[in-house]
Design a protein around this motif. Structure first.
Motif, PDB file in Angstrom:
ATOM      1  N   LEU A   1       0.947  -1.134   0.012  1.00 15.53           N
ATOM      2  CA  LEU A   1       0.018  -0.041   0.080  1.00 15.53           C
ATOM      3  C   LEU A   1       0.852   1.449   0.059  1.00 15.53           C
ATOM      4  CD1 LEU A   1      -2.726   1.513   0.219  1.00 15.53           C
ATOM      5  CD2 LEU A   1      -2.713   0.933   2.611  1.00 15.53           C
ATOM      6  N   HIS A   2       2.087   1.277   1.100  1.00 17.28           N
ATOM      7  CA  HIS A   2       2.848   2.623   0.932  1.00 17.28           C
ATOM      8  C   HIS A   2       3.424   2.614  -0.390  1.00 17.28           C
ATOM      9  CE1 HIS A   2       1.941   1.954   5.247  1.00 17.28           C
ATOM     10  NE2 HIS A   2       2.289   3.122   5.320  1.00 17.28           N
ATOM     11  N   HIS A   3       4.076   1.505  -0.903  1.00 14.72           N
ATOM     12  CA  HIS A   3       4.756   1.405  -2.189  1.00 14.72           C
ATOM     13  C   HIS A   3       4.050   2.227  -3.215  1.00 14.72           C
ATOM     14  CE1 HIS A   3       8.778  -0.574  -1.426  1.00 14.72           C
ATOM     15  NE2 HIS A   3       8.012  -1.290  -0.566  1.00 14.72           N
ATOM     16  N   LEU A   4       2.747   1.447  -3.402  1.00 16.73           N
ATOM     17  CA  LEU A   4       2.003   2.188  -4.612  1.00 16.73           C
ATOM     18  C   LEU A   4       1.615   3.719  -4.378  1.00 16.73           C
ATOM     19  CD1 LEU A   4      -0.589  -0.947  -4.766  1.00 16.73           C
ATOM     20  CD2 LEU A   4       1.379  -0.183  -6.379  1.00 16.73           C
ATOM     21  N   LEU A   5       1.227   4.018  -3.174  1.00 12.17           N
ATOM     22  CA  LEU A   5       0.685   5.337  -2.799  1.00 12.17           C
ATOM     23  C   LEU A   5       1.977   6.309  -3.115  1.00 12.17           C
ATOM     24  CD1 LEU A   5      -1.232   6.628   0.094  1.00 12.17           C
ATOM     25  CD2 LEU A   5       0.811   7.958  -0.446  1.00 12.17           C
ATOM     26  N   LEU A   6       3.162   5.880  -2.853  1.00 11.63           N
ATOM     27  CA  LEU A   6       4.455   6.957  -2.837  1.00 11.63           C
ATOM     28  C   LEU A   6       4.872   6.786  -4.347  1.00 11.63           C
ATOM     29  CD1 LEU A   6       6.227   8.164  -0.521  1.00 11.63           C
ATOM     30  CD2 LEU A   6       4.426   7.041   0.208  1.00 11.63           C
ATOM     31  N   GLN A   7       4.759   5.652  -4.926  1.00  9.02           N
ATOM     32  CA  GLN A   7       5.154   5.582  -6.670  1.00  9.02           C
ATOM     33  C   GLN A   7       4.183   6.331  -7.152  1.00  9.02           C
ATOM     34  OE1 GLN A   7       3.686   2.215  -8.926  1.00  9.02           O
ATOM     35  NE2 GLN A   7       6.026   1.685  -9.180  1.00  9.02           N
ATOM     36  N   SER A   8       2.798   6.638  -6.877  1.00 12.41           N
ATOM     37  CA  SER A   8       1.973   7.596  -7.565  1.00 12.41           C
ATOM     38  C   SER A   8       2.240   8.937  -7.125  1.00 12.41           C
ATOM     39  CB  SER A   8       0.466   7.137  -7.343  1.00 12.41           C
ATOM     40  OG  SER A   8       0.213   6.003  -7.649  1.00 12.41           O
ATOM     41  N   LEU A   9       2.450   9.165  -6.100  1.00 10.63           N
ATOM     42  CA  LEU A   9       2.741  10.607  -5.592  1.00 10.63           C
ATOM     43  C   LEU A   9       4.000  11.032  -6.201  1.00 10.63           C
ATOM     44  CD1 LEU A   9       1.173  12.668  -3.881  1.00 10.63           C
ATOM     45  CD2 LEU A   9       2.666  11.724  -1.993  1.00 10.63           C
ATOM     46  N   GLY A  10       5.007  10.249  -5.962  1.00  9.18           N
ATOM     47  CA  GLY A  10       6.356  10.594  -6.459  1.00  9.18           C
ATOM     48  C   GLY A  10       7.206  11.649  -5.675  1.00  9.18           C
ATOM     49  N   THR A  11       6.725  11.930  -4.545  1.00 12.66           N
ATOM     50  CA  THR A  11       7.448  12.742  -3.635  1.00 12.66           C
ATOM     51  C   THR A  11       7.371  12.245  -1.942  1.00 12.66           C
ATOM     52  OG1 THR A  11       7.574  15.107  -2.765  1.00 12.66           O
ATOM     53  CG2 THR A  11       5.237  14.138  -2.858  1.00 12.66           C
ATOM     54  N   ALA A  12       7.979  12.755  -1.236  1.00 11.92           N
ATOM     55  CA  ALA A  12       8.035  12.409   0.150  1.00 11.92           C
ATOM     56  C   ALA A  12       6.896  12.660   0.907  1.00 11.92           C
ATOM     57  CB  ALA A  12       9.319  12.773   0.814  1.00 11.92           C
ATOM     58  N   VAL A  13       6.343  12.122   2.004  1.00 13.41           N
ATOM     59  CA  VAL A  13       5.343  12.351   2.675  1.00 13.41           C
ATOM     60  C   VAL A  13       5.615  12.321   4.187  1.00 13.41           C
ATOM     61  CG1 VAL A  13       3.591  11.798   1.018  1.00 13.41           C
ATOM     62  CG2 VAL A  13       4.272  10.097   3.130  1.00 13.41           C
ATOM     63  N   VAL A  14       5.089  13.313   4.906  1.00 13.52           N
ATOM     64  CA  VAL A  14       5.284  13.389   6.361  1.00 13.52           C
ATOM     65  C   VAL A  14       4.540  11.952   6.874  1.00 13.52           C
ATOM     66  CG1 VAL A  14       4.354  14.051   8.561  1.00 13.52           C
ATOM     67  CG2 VAL A  14       5.835  15.606   6.891  1.00 13.52           C
ATOM     68  N   ALA A  15       4.925  11.096   7.549  1.00 14.86           N
ATOM     69  CA  ALA A  15       4.307   9.873   8.042  1.00 14.86           C
ATOM     70  C   ALA A  15       4.418   9.827   9.425  1.00 14.86           C
ATOM     71  CB  ALA A  15       4.869   8.554   7.343  1.00 14.86           C
ATOM     72  N   THR A  16       3.105  10.433  10.289  1.00 14.33           N
ATOM     73  CA  THR A  16       3.286  10.230  11.805  1.00 14.33           C
ATOM     74  C   THR A  16       2.130   9.598  12.217  1.00 14.33           C
ATOM     75  OG1 THR A  16       3.687  11.776  13.615  1.00 14.33           O
ATOM     76  CG2 THR A  16       1.845  12.324  12.027  1.00 14.33           C
ATOM     77  N   SER A  17       2.249   9.071  13.595  1.00 13.60           N
ATOM     78  CA  SER A  17       1.287   8.153  14.053  1.00 13.60           C
ATOM     79  C   SER A  17       0.015   8.934  13.978  1.00 13.60           C
ATOM     80  CB  SER A  17       1.882   7.910  15.600  1.00 13.60           C
ATOM     81  OG  SER A  17       3.037   7.493  15.808  1.00 13.60           O
ATOM     82  N   GLY A  18      -0.930   7.933  13.794  1.00 13.24           N
ATOM     83  CA  GLY A  18      -2.391   8.489  13.939  1.00 13.24           C
ATOM     84  C   GLY A  18      -3.072   8.442  15.248  1.00 13.24           C
ATOM     85  N   ASN A  19      -2.753   9.453  15.769  1.00 13.77           N
ATOM     86  CA  ASN A  19      -3.261   9.497  17.191  1.00 13.77           C
ATOM     87  C   ASN A  19      -2.919  10.922  17.972  1.00 13.77           C
ATOM     88  OD1 ASN A  19      -0.574  10.084  17.607  1.00 13.77           O
ATOM     89  ND2 ASN A  19      -0.024   8.406  19.182  1.00 13.77           N
ATOM     90  N   LEU A  20      -3.850  11.126  18.855  1.00 12.98           N
ATOM     91  CA  LEU A  20      -3.522  12.458  19.589  1.00 12.98           C
ATOM     92  C   LEU A  20      -2.468  12.578  20.542  1.00 12.98           C
ATOM     93  CD1 LEU A  20      -7.391  13.183  20.343  1.00 12.98           C
ATOM     94  CD2 LEU A  20      -5.773  14.333  18.796  1.00 12.98           C
ATOM     95  N   SER A  21      -1.934  13.373  20.919  1.00 11.35           N
ATOM     96  CA  SER A  21      -0.636  13.286  21.990  1.00 11.35           C
ATOM     97  C   SER A  21      -1.026  12.496  22.907  1.00 11.35           C
ATOM     98  CB  SER A  21      -0.146  14.781  22.501  1.00 11.35           C
ATOM     99  OG  SER A  21       0.270  15.683  21.275  1.00 11.35           O
ATOM    100  N   ASP A  22      -0.004  11.474  23.636  1.00 11.40           N
ATOM    101  CA  ASP A  22      -0.016  10.691  24.642  1.00 11.40           C
ATOM    102  C   ASP A  22      -1.070   9.671  24.375  1.00 11.40           C
ATOM    103  OD1 ASP A  22       1.860  12.166  25.788  1.00 11.40           O
ATOM    104  OD2 ASP A  22       0.342  13.910  26.947  1.00 11.40           O
ATOM    105  N   GLU A  23      -1.543   9.479  23.420  1.00 10.45           N
ATOM    106  CA  GLU A  23      -2.596   8.457  23.179  1.00 10.45           C
ATOM    107  C   GLU A  23      -1.947   7.283  22.205  1.00 10.45           C
ATOM    108  OE1 GLU A  23      -6.372   9.411  21.691  1.00 10.45           O
ATOM    109  OE2 GLU A  23      -6.902  10.665  23.466  1.00 10.45           O
ATOM    110  N   PRO A  24      -2.434   6.034  22.403  1.00  7.76           N
ATOM    111  CA  PRO A  24      -1.795   4.994  21.204  1.00  7.76           C
ATOM    112  C   PRO A  24      -2.581   5.375  19.853  1.00  7.76           C
ATOM    113  CG  PRO A  24      -3.616   3.961  22.678  1.00  7.76           C
ATOM    114  CD  PRO A  24      -3.247   5.293  23.499  1.00  7.76           C
ATOM    115  N   ILE A  25      -1.834   4.776  18.909  1.00  7.91           N
ATOM    116  CA  ILE A  25      -2.395   4.930  17.554  1.00  7.91           C
ATOM    117  C   ILE A  25      -3.525   3.841  17.325  1.00  7.91           C
ATOM    118  CG2 ILE A  25      -0.139   5.553  16.436  1.00  7.91           C
ATOM    119  CD1 ILE A  25       0.010   2.500  15.743  1.00  7.91           C
ATOM    120  N   CYS A  26      -4.471   4.540  16.630  1.00  2.00           N
ATOM    121  CA  CYS A  26      -5.580   4.185  16.262  1.00  2.00           C
ATOM    122  C   CYS A  26      -5.631   2.757  15.503  1.00  2.00           C
ATOM    123  CB  CYS A  26      -6.646   5.172  15.276  1.00  2.00           C
ATOM    124  SG  CYS A  26      -6.901   6.529  16.465  1.00  2.00           S
TER     125      CYS A  26
END
Length: 772
Positions: A316-341
């Protein structure tokens, strides 16, 4: 020649493919000594020789492996030599439960990557392609043994073609439990912020790419949880993500589409390249090229000379980045001090107001597994956050904890559950000779984080069907992890925080007493009721003794002083000048009169101004004193900026004194007075930072000389500081001493749970058992 031993564990398709003869030939060619054997868990190798030859061996092991061999994971650690002579293929070890090892989630292999970009292949652009050599493992397994029926993939019935692959011994998808294809496997959907479906399958992926390109924030359901993605080149989008996530300055990780793109923006050594491209695929801390024409927004890592870089690790990441052709910020999907969803409906609720769109799929995630973080330190890999790609591979401690059995008496090692610390929490479970350390859980600051902790504390014993004999926890009575220990009806061992740090480093370096442990961090509950953190512990056959520490000072406001380095600076100055400090207007400019009056009362009346010997807080205080950082927006920010500010090549240092007491006291007062003089002379902060770091290194050398113990173990969060750690390691070697530091387990509180297990196993201390 400095001789070392490399301990290597290789898992994957490495048996029956000529792997052991290959290892034998390679080791013999390089004139390395040791052995190789097959076990129920993989191939175990130990080789001895010079560091250069050992590194050659590890590089060539991966690059020149037999054609049919597939490496799912390769873990190596450098240890003291055992003086092997010659190299041999040892008989296979048949013992051990084959099902007892759950592999971590593994980055996409080259074969699967070729398939998803091949228009003639039936898995062309299928984002959940995997095989026995890659794909989800730990994040989908519900129970052992690791069969499809015991994973979250059980809800997807394989089509006829996938069934054929699954049952064909000659196919690389033979018994690949997550096996799937576009006809029978998980599928993508793109949702708006309200959770309404906008598109599906490949259309959803391409539409998500368009949204990122237009500056929107995408919540992507990945391998072990959600990530928040934005175009890393779009400064407005990056700042918007910061505002919405309330993450003012803490660096974001960046995912690049290819290794070649990384080299355009960062310095990458051969060891760093190997780490980036490894099956674990962690975030790797790299030095950003100073003169590059990088398009990466300066808001990604403000004021930081490093970038946290990762490469795509799922189709999924390979396909997305290949189509986008540029770097992305990839940070945890959460609020501060919470576990990722990990659940899409939960993500829509919790990430409402942060994410504009959600790219989700219908494969359930069983447990959250965040991205791992690593760097190269003194020529070795150092894991800073152990999660995806690493957890839950075990640490072998059996031979370190063995005691000679009484005649005719069979000894069983106790099964220990360790509950870790309050920050950067992990839990650990000992089973026989192995310790399984959980994925990074995080700071137990919120109800959601505490719930995730309790779930993980129950998860490991349940997975391995373990009956707990002992629960180990931190000595701090107010830690939620410590309070949770009371839920168990077994003996509880409270392990002192800094002893646990040293014990963790001992465990992974296969060390036994005697030795000197240097445990430097921000906060830990001390045996005398004060806040420790600048500790020197002598480890002997019967336990540890605190033989030295940094001089105490007060933290006005307690936790407020952690967030405001200027308060720590004032506590430092008050320890030196006492009441005369309030007459030194030149040292009080960071405060207005109202603030100063309140803090003065705290210090003079010793109210909400706890004593600390913490090296981490000393870093903060000095950063505040020289004007680098008055307020911190995230943990460790002031100390990091002090490291980043220093000028390399400076050999001068500030002074300190060693008070000959019991325990010894390392007095930083001479250094602080010299800093004040340098401030008056308008010395550059870069030189002051270098002199401060150099002084700290020499305090370690001074205590090591005084104690006279040649083995010196370095642990605690302060040794994430690359300059401090590498300079200290070099100086210890130069003094004829033997330094040891972390490799596979974090030096920060993420390693505490392993240390708690090891300490509780190594010493049977009745005083550490809390009555029920």
């Amino acid at each position: 020649m400095n001789r070392e031993r490399a301990k290597v564990v290789v898992r994957g398709a490495v048996q029956g493919v000529g792997f052991r003869p290959f290892v034998y030939r390679l080791a013999t060619e390089l004139q390395l000594d040791g052995w190789v054997l097959n076990s129920a868990q993989g191939v175990f190798i130990e080789v001895e020789g010079s560091r250069d030859l050992l590194q050659q061996f590890l590089f060539r092991l991966e690059k020149e492996k037999p054609p049919q061999a597939v490496l799912q994971s390769l873990e190596s650690s450098y240890l003291d030599p055992l003086n092997y002579r010659g190299f041999e293929i040892r008989p296979s070890e048949e013992g051990g439960e084959k099902s007892a090892f759950i592999l971590p989630d593994i980055a996409t292999c080259a074969d699967c990557l070729r398939e998803i970009v091949d228009p003639t292949n039936r898995r062309f652009r299928y984002p959940f392609t995997n095989c026995t050599n890659c794909g989800p493992r730990f994040s989908i397994v519900e129970a052992l043994p690791y069969d499809r029926a015991n994973t979250s993939m059980k809800i997807f019935a394989m089509c006829g073609e996938c069934e054929r692959e699954y049952h064909d011994p000659l196919d690389r998808r033979f018994h690949a439990q997550p096996n799937a294809c576009p006809q029978c496997g998980p599928q993508l959907q793109l949702w708006n912020g309200a959770g309404e479906t906008l598109s599906e399958r490949d259309t959803a992926l391409e539409q998500a790419v368009d949204f990122i390109r237009s500056g929107k924030i995408l919540a992507l359901k990945g391998l072990g949880g959600f990530q928040l993605l934005v175009d890393a080149d779009n400064d407005v989008a990056v700042r918007r993500l910061r505002e919405r996530k309330h993450r003012e300055e803490k660096p974001f990780a960046v995912m690049y589409p290819s290794f070649e793109a990384v080299r355009m923006d960062c310095e990458v050594s051969e060891l760093e390249e190997r780490l980036l491209l490894s099956p674990g695929s962690p975030i790797v801390l790299l030095s950003a090229l100073r003169n590059s024409q990088s398009a990466i927004s300066s808001s990604v890592a403000p004021g930081n000379p490093n970038l946290g870089i990762m490469l795509p690790f799922t189709p999924l990441h390979h396909l997305l980045l290949q189509s986008l052709g540029t770097a992305v910020v990839a940070t945890s999907g959460n609020l501060s001090d919470e576990p990722i969803c990990i659940d899409e409906r939960d993500a829509v609720a919790r990430l409402h107001g942060i994410a504009d769109f959600f790219l989700v799929h219908d494969r359930p995630i069983v447990r959250h597994v965040d991205d791992s973080i690593a760097r190269i330190m003194s020529g070795r890999e150092l894991v800073l956050r152990r999660a995806r790609g690493y957890a839950p591979l075990p640490i072998l401690v059996g031979r370190l904890c063995q005691t000679p059995p009484e005649a005719g008496v069979s000894q069983k090692r106790p099964t220990i559950l360790a509950l870790g610390a309050h920050l950067k929490n992990t839990v650990a479970l000992s089973l026989g000779a192995d310790v399984f350390v959980s994925q990074h859980i995080g700071d137990l600051e919120t109800e959601q984080a505490y719930t995730a902790f309790k779930r993980s504390a129950a998860d490991l014993p349940r997975l391995y069907d373990a009956k707990i004999d002992i629960v180990a926890c931190d000595m701090h009575p107010d830690y939620l992890s410590t309070k949770h220990a009371a839920q168990f009806s077994v003996p509880i061992r409270a392990i002192q925080h800094h002893w646990a740090h040293i014990a963790a480093c001992m465990a992974e370096n296969e060390l036994t007493p005697p030795l000197l442990g240097v445990s430097w961090d921000g906060t830990g509950y001390g045996g005398d009721g004060t806040i420790w953190g600048g500790e020197f512990l002598s480890i002997g056959a019967n336990g540890f003794k605190r033989v030295a520490h940094l001089r105490h000072f007060r933290l006005p406001g307690g936790e407020a002083a952690v967030k405001e380095p200027r308060r720590g600076a004032l506590g430092l100055l008050y320890e030196i000048f006492g009441e005369q400090l309030w007459e030194r207007g030149d040292l009080l400019t960071a405060f207005d009169p109202g603030e100063l009056s309140l803090i003065r009362q705290m210090l003079e009346k010793r109210i909400n101004a706890p004593l600390t010997s913490s090296a981490g807080r000393l870093f903060d205080a000095v950063a505040g004193l020289i004007g680098l950082r008055s307020r911190a927006s995230f943990e460790g920010q002031a100390a990091m900026e002090l490291e980043f500010a220093l000028q390399s090549g400076i050999e001068d240092r500030y002074s300190f004194s060693l008070r000959d007491k019991s325990p010894l006291v390392l007095d930083w007062q001479p250094a602080v007075l010299e800093i004040i003089d340098d401030l008056r002379e308008q010395q550059s902060r870069s030189i002051m930072a270098a002199k401060f770091h150099n002084m700290l290194t020499e305090t370690i050398i001074a205590v090591a000389r005084k104690i006279g113990e040649p083995k010196v173990v370095l642990s605690g969060g302060c040794f994430q500081n690359r300059y401090l750690a590498e300079r200290t390691i070099d100086r210890l070697w130069a003094e004829g001493l033997h330094p040891y530091w972390h490799q596979r387990i974090p030096p920060n509180d993420g390693g505490i749970s392993l240390g708690q297990v090891f300490a509780a196993t190594l010493f049977d201390d009745p005083q550490a058992v809390i009555s029920q």
